[in-house]
Design an enzyme around this catalytic site. Sequence first.
Site, PDB file in Angstrom:
ATOM      1  CD  GLU A 305      -3.319  -0.794   1.856  1.00 14.02           C
ATOM      2  OE1 GLU A 305      -3.438   0.312   2.416  1.00 14.02           O
ATOM      3  OE2 GLU A 305      -4.157  -1.702   1.958  1.00 14.02           O
ATOM      4  CG  HIS A 579      -1.765  -3.855   8.129  1.00 10.41           C
ATOM      5  ND1 HIS A 579      -2.034  -5.093   7.595  1.00 10.41           N
ATOM      6  CD2 HIS A 579      -2.729  -3.032   7.640  1.00 10.41           C
ATOM      7  CE1 HIS A 579      -3.099  -5.025   6.828  1.00 10.41           C
ATOM      8  NE2 HIS A 579      -3.540  -3.774   6.830  1.00 10.41           N
TER       9      HIS A 579
END
Length: 597
Positions: A305, A579
């Site tokens: 990402e 995350h």
Amino acid sequence: MALRESPFSSGFAEALHTLGWGLILPCFWFLDRLIAVCVSTSLERSHRLEQECYLHPLKVFFGAIFFFTLFLVSAPIAFLGFLLWAPLQATRRPFSYHQEAVVHREGEGSSWEQQDGSSKATFGFVTANLCLLPDSLARFNNLGHTQRRAAAIGKCIVQGVSRPRIRIFVDSPSSCGTLSPSSSLLPPATPCSYGATDTQTQPPVAEPLEEGSAGAAGDGRTIPGDAVIDVQGNDTEELSCSSSSSSQSPPPAVVNFNQNSNQQSCRGGRRHPPRALGTLGVGGDVPWEVSTLFPANVDIVCLEEVFDKRAALRLTEALGPLFGHILYDVGVYACQTPGCCSAFKFFNSGLFVASRYPLLEAQYHCFPNGRGEDALAAKGLLSVKVLVGQNQSQKKVVGYFNCTHLHAPEGEGAIRCEQLSMLSKWIGEFQEKNKQADEVVVFDVLCGDFNFDNCSPDDALEQKHAVFEDYRDPCRAGPGKEKPWVIGTLLEQPTLYDEDVKTPESLQKTLEREELRKRYISPPVPLDGSHLLYPESGQPWVGRRIDYILYRESSLAKHCHTDVEEFTFVTQLAGLTDHIPVGLRLTVTLDCDGTEP
């Protein structure tokens, strides 16, 4: 064959592409700010409440009008740029390559220990999803300030990876085995600022160690290029822990210093006591830990990402002086050949790879079955072949590294299974195409954000995929069952800035306590319309682990053996992403048959 840096074979095409994007960028930025000014993160909302700021509605109103006006004015120019930029995507290689000279210490990279007729070396890998979307879109995930986060993340990775690698074996009756790296053993750190966006951190170069210096492997043996300190511990030893004594005498205390010596800590100069590492498996074969720092001496970093181009350049600037070889802006844009990718691609794949080893080959494939919002990004697989070194027989020692980001929406496991099958096929084709007779393959790793876990009933289809028969998952006990020490890696977005998780130290403590972990790690996803009873009686609460590092031996040299030396859950990026990064260190042993390095 060395990779060229530019994604275009022609300098003229690259110049036109740069011009086209330059015309698009102002309009894109105004649109980004238009949305961002209207969307606040929970951290910004809490700050406004603390400061009793009541002018925010006016800021949103006038800011929206201002940026909308600029967007309309710049739109015709952006359209002309688009007409120039879009057709050039057909001639663009799907990644950019950055390389720069890195000063290595003696024994770094391809240093192998020769002992008992075999050769041994360790390789470290890290994967992390950073959510570096354009600022407006990142805010929907409760993360803002993409450029500042990118700069801060780059510094954290450099400062964690380039610190000394310390492993301690305490020889005392109360020893608990291996102790993890601790900033209490390091000099005070220079803090790095979240808001600093222009400072480039360059790790200092360590002085070469004297011949004979070494670091410890998991069995107490040493590896060239590290420093060794032997300490005989006792019950009053400063580096002791409170756990009960072991039935077997542990090995003598050894401190391993990695080849780099940057001793900064990303989050300030606070010191913490050494932390005991847990044990992987029943036999106590390998340590694992929850660490406030990235693992030391990582060889390859895979990031997901990293969609924003400017953020990718900031990461490249930060990591380039340490790793030397970086692939960024990976993926395709605009319309592609039918069957290659689905829909028009507004974003690249978000994949980003930094390697200490030179890249021999690289190949990208786009998943053709993306749906919904996921189809707007060119998610896929990036496979690279790296040159580790050369052995005594003048054969190349190489490794394969593969990273991916799978389909995200819940309840669409069939799409992810198709993508797993595709990437298995693509990896096989890439390795078959690029293998050479005079090479020795010493590692083959697959990692990334798989967007499914090993505990949710909704992900049962993916959990049984054949990729887990080909590659090994050190955290997995079987389909739908994690090992008891495993921790979920997906954080709940609304609580990213709570006191229990907003710093590396607080997040570390939270992950180590099951009752707190339940509040901040995403829970398993039940099947539609069904009630989920989790966890099963007597089992620990794990949560969703969707970030994976897998490895396999079937594609390695005939006499090559791989063991997991350490698995790490990293909290250093607390407050910077949703995350938890994970790290894996493999010990590779080559038996003596004339092919050892």
